[in-house]
Write an enzyme that holds these catalytic residues in place. Structure first.
Site: not given
Length: 405
Positions: A225, A199, A122
């Protein structure tokens, strides 16, 4: 038994309509919906316990502080960290990675030193390091992947040099759903006395995290999330590393003593938590963790994996379908695809008119798009409340849009 009707009843937004169609929400990798227990807990705190935390001696402040620090302990248990001092609250995964990039590069790296990321990262795990490259002259290297969307682990060792100071890798790709072998990567890094950052934005919502078993030096994830509020996230860092790193920001809360000549800093984790924290959101995050624990990660993972496999099977029956990423049993609850020459934006826009919410574009992973020679994909991503019937609706919608072209 996995009581999907009961679970969906906890998320009132799932019962609404869009353009006169029942909402089919398949954009969970971007953000998840929030159960009533999270919303109710946050509302209750605002109504009854709202006060700034830590420094107040009055009753409300002490109550709010207790809830805030109870949330920190809840997070510690959730990822199996050794100590509460290793849990730093941030605004999300992005800020957590930026914190490490800034503080680590300031204290542990010099011009010409290297950080290794991967080709599927990302942007938060690319741009954060590129900013440091512009400021400090560090070098950002990346580990490649194969056509199936899996990292070429055998190429990691040749990438490592005496100038490599940190390896930072996504646990799960937000585009491909690839579950990366982070334990192997961290083990390889440690053989060279290199710390590793993971991550966990796309892994923490879907399966059990154990940072001690993983042996990562840093781990970052976001509350929104995983059914919690927006604007709250977590950086886990091993105590010895957090002690070494300088503060990321200055201000209230993170100081011990301030004079015109010198400032000394507060103990961990407060050294990295400048200013008033979002103590309402930390309470919401704790309630989201409770909600996940009530259902259980084993049941959640089984449910989401069944949906993912079923979705891939059904999508592959559509003419012109291209699915990006590894085989179903090596991926998390994400399916990215394109159909023939239909632009991903056109597909997503027309699916939206059918009440189907998917994500389109480069998904903050433009280098990955370049790797596959595409500008973007359509992405369907699943959560604990999605159903087989919603997958059928998605597939029927794609067929309908495809016929239009």
């Amino acid at each position: 038994m996995y009581d999907i009707k009961k679970i969906r009843a906890d998320f009132p937004i799932l019962s609404r309509e869009v353009y006169g169609k029942p909402l089919v929400y398949l954009d969970n990798a971007a953000t998840t919906q929030k159960p009533l227990c999270v919303l109710d807990a946050m509302r209750d705190e605002y109504l009854n316990v709202n006060a700034n935390v830590h420094r107040g001696v009055h009753y409300l402040s002490q109550q709010a502080t207790d809830l805030h620090e109870a949330a920190r302990e809840k997070v510690r248990q959730f990822i199996n960290a050794r100590k509460m001092e290793e849990i730093v609250f941030t605004r999300g995964t992005t800020e957590a990675i930026n914190l490490v990039a800034s503080s680590f590069c300031e204290s542990q790296m010099k011009e010409g030193d290297e950080v290794i990321v991967t080709e599927m990262e990302h942007h938060s795990n690319i741009v954060s390091w590129q900013l440091q490259a512009m400021k400090r002259g560090i070098v950002v290297k990346h580990l490649a992947l194969n056509d199936e969307g899996e990292l070429l682990i055998e190429q990691l060792e040749p990438l490592i040099s005496e100038r490599t100071k940190l390896i930072s890798v996504a646990h799960v790709s937000n585009v491909l759903g690839t579950i990366n072998p982070v334990e192997e990567i961290i083990r390889n890094a440690h053989e060279h006395n290199i710390p590793g950052l993971v991550d966990g934005a796309q892994s923490a919502p879907h399966f059990k995290i154990d940072v001690q078993a993983m042996d990562c030096d840093f781990f970052a994830f976001s509350g929104h999330k995983m059914y919690g509020p927006t604007g709250i996230g977590v950086l886990y860092g091993k105590e010895e590393w957090l002690e070494k790193l300088p503060p990321y920001q200055g201000g209230g809360e993170m100081i011990d003593k301030v004079t015109w000549e010198k400032t000394t800093f507060e103990r961990l984790p407060f050294k990295f938590e400048a200013g008033t924290p979002d103590y309402i959101a930390t309470h919401g995050l704790a309630k989201a963790i409770d909600y996940i624990d009530t259902i259980g990660f084993e049941a959640i993972q089984q449910h989401e994996q069944k949906l993912t496999r079923y979705c891939i099977e059904q999508l592959m029956t559509i003419d012109g379908m291209t699915i990006y990423g590894p085989v179903a049993n090596q991926r998390d609850a994400v399916v990215s695809f394109n159909v023939g020459n239909i632009h991903h934006l056109d597909m997503g826009t027309l699916l939206d008119r059918l009440g189907i919410a998917v994500r389109t574009g480069h998904h903050c992973a433009q280098p990955l798009m370049d790797r596959f020679g595409i500008s973007g994909t359509v992405r369907a991503s699943f959560a604990l409340y999605n159903t087989k019937e919603e997958v059928d609706t998605l597939v029927a919608g794609i067929r309908r849009v495809s016929q239009m072209f």
